[in-house]
Motif scaffolding. Structure first.
Motif, PDB file in Angstrom:
ATOM      1  N   ILE A 147       0.839  -1.207   0.000  1.00  0.00           N
ATOM      2  CA  ILE A 147       0.000   0.000   0.000  1.00  0.00           C
ATOM      3  C   ILE A 147       0.867   1.248   0.000  1.00  0.00           C
ATOM      4  O   ILE A 147       0.593   2.219  -0.723  1.00  0.00           O
ATOM      5  CB  ILE A 147      -0.944  -0.020   1.215  1.00  0.00           C
ATOM      6  N   ARG A 148       1.956   1.248   0.780  1.00  0.00           N
ATOM      7  CA  ARG A 148       2.826   2.411   0.790  1.00  0.00           C
ATOM      8  C   ARG A 148       3.492   2.620  -0.570  1.00  0.00           C
ATOM      9  O   ARG A 148       3.660   3.754  -1.024  1.00  0.00           O
ATOM     10  CB  ARG A 148       3.896   2.243   1.878  1.00  0.00           C
ATOM     11  N   ALA A 149       3.867   1.522  -1.238  1.00  0.00           N
ATOM     12  CA  ALA A 149       4.458   1.640  -2.567  1.00  0.00           C
ATOM     13  C   ALA A 149       3.450   2.196  -3.557  1.00  0.00           C
ATOM     14  O   ALA A 149       3.780   3.051  -4.402  1.00  0.00           O
ATOM     15  CB  ALA A 149       4.968   0.279  -3.032  1.00  0.00           C
ATOM     16  N   LYS A 150       2.185   1.750  -3.469  1.00  0.00           N
ATOM     17  CA  LYS A 150       1.152   2.249  -4.374  1.00  0.00           C
ATOM     18  C   LYS A 150       0.897   3.735  -4.151  1.00  0.00           C
ATOM     19  O   LYS A 150       0.736   4.511  -5.101  1.00  0.00           O
ATOM     20  CB  LYS A 150      -0.131   1.441  -4.180  1.00  0.00           C
ATOM     21  N   LEU A 151       0.857   4.167  -2.885  1.00  0.00           N
ATOM     22  CA  LEU A 151       0.647   5.585  -2.592  1.00  0.00           C
ATOM     23  C   LEU A 151       1.800   6.430  -3.127  1.00  0.00           C
ATOM     24  O   LEU A 151       1.587   7.505  -3.712  1.00  0.00           O
ATOM     25  CB  LEU A 151       0.502   5.791  -1.087  1.00  0.00           C
ATOM     26  N   ALA A 152       3.026   5.951  -2.923  1.00  0.00           N
ATOM     27  CA  ALA A 152       4.181   6.695  -3.416  1.00  0.00           C
ATOM     28  C   ALA A 152       4.192   6.751  -4.938  1.00  0.00           C
ATOM     29  O   ALA A 152       4.544   7.774  -5.534  1.00  0.00           O
ATOM     30  CB  ALA A 152       5.470   6.055  -2.901  1.00  0.00           C
ATOM     31  N   ALA A 153       3.797   5.651  -5.594  1.00  0.00           N
ATOM     32  CA  ALA A 153       3.740   5.632  -7.060  1.00  0.00           C
ATOM     33  C   ALA A 153       2.722   6.642  -7.580  1.00  0.00           C
ATOM     34  O   ALA A 153       2.973   7.350  -8.569  1.00  0.00           O
ATOM     35  CB  ALA A 153       3.395   4.230  -7.547  1.00  0.00           C
ATOM     36  N   LYS A 154       1.583   6.759  -6.906  1.00  0.00           N
ATOM     37  CA  LYS A 154       0.573   7.736  -7.333  1.00  0.00           C
ATOM     38  C   LYS A 154       1.075   9.162  -7.123  1.00  0.00           C
ATOM     39  O   LYS A 154       0.752  10.061  -7.908  1.00  0.00           O
ATOM     40  CB  LYS A 154      -0.728   7.495  -6.562  1.00  0.00           C
ATOM     41  N   ASP A 155       1.886   9.366  -6.086  1.00  0.00           N
ATOM     42  CA  ASP A 155       2.468  10.698  -5.887  1.00  0.00           C
ATOM     43  C   ASP A 155       3.430  11.042  -7.020  1.00  0.00           C
ATOM     44  O   ASP A 155       3.487  12.192  -7.473  1.00  0.00           O
ATOM     45  CB  ASP A 155       3.209  10.750  -4.553  1.00  0.00           C
ATOM     46  N   ILE A 156       4.201  10.066  -7.477  1.00  0.00           N
ATOM     47  CA  ILE A 156       5.118  10.309  -8.591  1.00  0.00           C
ATOM     48  C   ILE A 156       4.329  10.645  -9.850  1.00  0.00           C
ATOM     49  O   ILE A 156       4.687  11.562 -10.603  1.00  0.00           O
ATOM     50  CB  ILE A 156       6.019   9.081  -8.814  1.00  0.00           C
ATOM     51  N   VAL A 157       3.255   9.909 -10.103  1.00  0.00           N
ATOM     52  CA  VAL A 157       2.419  10.189 -11.277  1.00  0.00           C
ATOM     53  C   VAL A 157       1.854  11.608 -11.199  1.00  0.00           C
ATOM     54  O   VAL A 157       1.839  12.351 -12.182  1.00  0.00           O
ATOM     55  CB  VAL A 157       1.280   9.153 -11.385  1.00  0.00           C
ATOM     56  N   ALA A 158       1.396  12.003 -10.001  1.00  0.00           N
ATOM     57  CA  ALA A 158       0.849  13.357  -9.829  1.00  0.00           C
ATOM     58  C   ALA A 158       1.927  14.418 -10.001  1.00  0.00           C
ATOM     59  O   ALA A 158       1.638  15.548 -10.414  1.00  0.00           O
ATOM     60  CB  ALA A 158       0.197  13.489  -8.458  1.00  0.00           C
ATOM     61  N   GLY A 159       3.186  14.084  -9.689  1.00  0.00           N
ATOM     62  CA  GLY A 159       4.272  15.049  -9.811  1.00  0.00           C
ATOM     63  C   GLY A 159       4.782  15.231 -11.228  1.00  0.00           C
ATOM     64  O   GLY A 159       5.608  16.108 -11.480  1.00  0.00           O
ATOM     65  N   LEU A 160       4.309  14.409 -12.166  1.00  0.00           N
ATOM     66  CA  LEU A 160       4.714  14.519 -13.572  1.00  0.00           C
ATOM     67  C   LEU A 160       3.468  14.640 -14.441  1.00  0.00           C
ATOM     68  O   LEU A 160       3.131  13.736 -15.208  1.00  0.00           O
ATOM     69  CB  LEU A 160       5.540  13.288 -13.981  1.00  0.00           C
ATOM     70  N   PRO A 161       2.739  15.748 -14.330  1.00  0.00           N
ATOM     71  CA  PRO A 161       1.426  15.848 -14.980  1.00  0.00           C
ATOM     72  C   PRO A 161       1.473  15.845 -16.503  1.00  0.00           C
ATOM     73  O   PRO A 161       0.485  15.503 -17.146  1.00  0.00           O
ATOM     74  CB  PRO A 161       0.874  17.182 -14.447  1.00  0.00           C
ATOM     75  N   ASP A 162       2.598  16.236 -17.102  1.00  0.00           N
ATOM     76  CA  ASP A 162       2.668  16.357 -18.559  1.00  0.00           C
ATOM     77  C   ASP A 162       3.463  15.234 -19.210  1.00  0.00           C
ATOM     78  O   ASP A 162       3.850  15.338 -20.374  1.00  0.00           O
ATOM     79  CB  ASP A 162       3.293  17.710 -18.941  1.00  0.00           C
ATOM     80  N   ASP A 163       3.743  14.165 -18.477  1.00  0.00           N
ATOM     81  CA  ASP A 163       4.571  13.088 -19.003  1.00  0.00           C
ATOM     82  C   ASP A 163       3.751  11.834 -19.264  1.00  0.00           C
ATOM     83  O   ASP A 163       2.706  11.606 -18.661  1.00  0.00           O
ATOM     84  CB  ASP A 163       5.698  12.762 -18.015  1.00  0.00           C
TER      85      ASP A 163
END
Length: 565
Positions: A114-130
């Motif tokens: 669950i922590r890995a999934k949350l961190a992965a979603k944060d990375i996705v949110a941090g790269l909005p145009d990629d």
């Protein structure tokens, strides 16, 4: 032409005009009743300083109309759209998440996956145009989401990951590297990156890592590895058919021993060596390093101008009209030359000027205020609803952290320690040092209370003979409590690493350590008592057997004597 308002809640302020109107009417009635008794009617205009009643009403009407315009401006009217040209840059990134059973270990709250999934979603949110893709891997890898700009679809695919999604068990770190290279090659992409979340317990593919790493470097693919877990490790809970933890049941090896899984950073560090980076998710490193590494290492593969429609703000029109009406409320009495005195109305003019700030897009009705008010009123359900509604709007990262803290604090007050731990655990990924310190401190408090509840539940069951027996033994309850309290101590120490002057964290750490020692002593005492009881029972059994043997011998002797007689 459709008109819409960005902040319609401001229209409630129009009700403030009702008491102002009532006060003006009351003032008019009192003036008419008291004036004839003071002066002669023919001397009113000569002796009484002030405007005539119709001028006062005119001035009041202009001010009231101006206030209406102020409220309309604060509601931010919008109509029409304007086309804006924006430059967009796109990079190519694939996130790979380990879904082996070892990721169910809870040395990171609530568990590693669950922590890995949350961190992965944060990375996705941090790269909005990629462009982002998703790989799930265990014994082999599967492409769960292809490279896409639809980040909502990627986030949904991340949410659906579990340990049953890959039919082949084990952990093969080479599988996601090989699959990512194949995916980038088929798309004809040069510069790219692969982010791997894993606990590093590679059971397969270790001998292929060097060759895969060299091939990745030749294909300009940067590898970022993120270690999930702690070197101390944790045991892995067994799941039922619905995917819920079975209390007191843990995964065992072939010899029947409970398996303890630990973070093994060596393989992950070796895989990231040579142009990549390794980050420990359970440590103090910020995930912003991952985003910075990606943005600085990978070149953009697309740069073009995109046309976007944006609603046109029209709040300046009612704000300008309101300012003009306030100005006229001063000018009209002077224009007729009948006003000897004009009351100062500076606050009304200042409020009109403030509209330019408060009606800007940065200022709008905020659920934070509603949530905080509900929290102070101890209406924690309403507070959580307000915070969740604001989270649904995908706020900025800093505001996201505050909302998570609000949900965590409200859940803590409701004694929903499970959710409180989850919310504070998510806040550990924030960049702000102070907020991460607060997250560690609050998570420590939550884990202590959670362990306390676990222990008290078993004690209450033991004190009530009529209560149903718990499926979890007292020893398991004590072990679970000790594990949660030890995790609480770790979070207090993490908070102290961020701020050594945090006296509350130091006091709570020492307090929980003392509680751990007391509970361990109690556990040892109970074990000694149980051993003593077992020894006493064994001794009693031995004595009973000896008595039975003596009786049998006496009986045999009597029979022998009778036979001789």
């Amino acid at each position: 032409m459709d008109i819409q308002f960005a902040s319609p809640v401001w229209f409630w302020a129009l009700f403030a005009l009702i008491p102002l109107l009532l006060l003006r009417i009351l003032s008019h009635i009192r003036a008419k009743k008291s004036l004839p008794g003071l002066v002669s009617p023919r001397l009113h205009q000569m002796l009484i300083s002030g405007d005539s009643q119709w001028q006062k009403w005119t001035s009041f009407s202009l001010i009231a109309a101006g206030l209406v315009c102020v409220v309309v401006a604060l509601a931010r009217p919008q109509w029409g759209f304007e086309e804006t040209e924006t430059e967009s840059e796109s990079r190519n990134l694939i996130i790979a998440i380990d879904t082996s059973r070892s990721m169910l270990a809870n040395d990171l709250v609530p568990n590693r996956l669950i922590r890995a999934k949350l961190a992965a979603k944060d990375i996705v949110a941090g790269l909005p145009d990629d462009r982002v893709g998703l790989i799930a891997f265990a014994g082999r890898g599967f492409l769960q989401a292809p490279l896409t700009m639809d980040h909502d679809a990627v986030a949904e695919a991340i949410d659906q990951l579990d340990t049953e999604i890959i039919p082949r068990g084990g952990t093969n770190l080479g599988a996601p590297v090989e699959l990512a290279q194949k995916t980038f090659a088929e798309a004809g992409i040069g510069q790219s990156a692969l982010v791997i979340f894993s606990d590093g317990e590679a059971l397969e593919g270790a001998d292929e890592i060097e060759s895969l790493k060299k091939k990745a470097a030749d294909n300009s693919m940067a590898i970022v590895t993120i270690g999930v877990g702690t070197e101390k490790g944790a045991i892995i809970p067994e799941k039922d058919d619905q995917g819920n933890d079975i209390p007191g049941v843990f995964i065992k090896d072939d010899q029947g021993q409970i398996v303890r899984t630990r973070l093994d950073p060596a393989q992950l560090q070796g895989l990231a060596a040579g142009g990549g980076v390794y980050i420990h998710l359970g440590g103090n490193a910020s995930l912003s390093r991952v985003v910075n590494q990606i943005t600085t290492t990978i070149e953009t593969t697309r740069k073009e101008e995109e046309a976007r429609l944006r609603p046109i703000e029209r709040f300046m029109w009612p704000a300008g009209i309101g300012l003009g009406l306030f100005f006229l409320s001063h000018i009209v009495p002077l224009f007729f030359g009948l006003a000897r005195r004009t009351p100062a109305r500076a606050p009304a003019v200042v409020s009109t000027a403030a509209v330019v700030f408060f009606a800007s897009p940065a200022f709008s009705a905020d659920a934070l205020i509603q949530g905080h008010q509900a929290f102070t009123e101890e209406d924690y359900d309403s507070a959580i609803s307000s915070y969740e509604a604001e989270l649904a709007e995908e706020p900025a990262k800093s505001k996201w952290g505050i909302l998570r803290f609000g949900i965590g604090a409200s859940s803590y007050r409701k004694k929903d320690f499970e959710r409180a731990a989850n919310e504070f655990g998510q806040a550990l990924t924030l960049e702000d040092r102070q907020m991460r310190e607060d997250a560690h401190y609050n998570l420590g408090n939550t884990l202590y209370r959670k362990g306390q509840v676990t222990l008290m539940k078993h004690q209450r069951v033991g004190q009530k003979p009529d209560s149903p027996q718990s499926s979890v033994s007292k020893e398991d309850s004590i072990n679970a409590t000790l594990e949660q309290w030890e995790s609480a101590v770790e979070h207090y120490e993490s908070a102290l690493k961020l701020d050594e002057s945090n006296e509350d964290a130091a006091h709570n750490r020492d307090f929980v350590k003392k509680k751990i020692e007391e509970l361990k002593q109690e556990q040892e005492k109970e074990q000694q008592e149980q051993e003593q009881q077992q020894q006493d029972q064994q001794q009693n059994q031995d004595e009973e057997q000896q008595q039975d043997q003596n009786q049998e011998q006496d009986g045999d002797q009597e029979n022998e004597e009778q036979n001789q007689q």
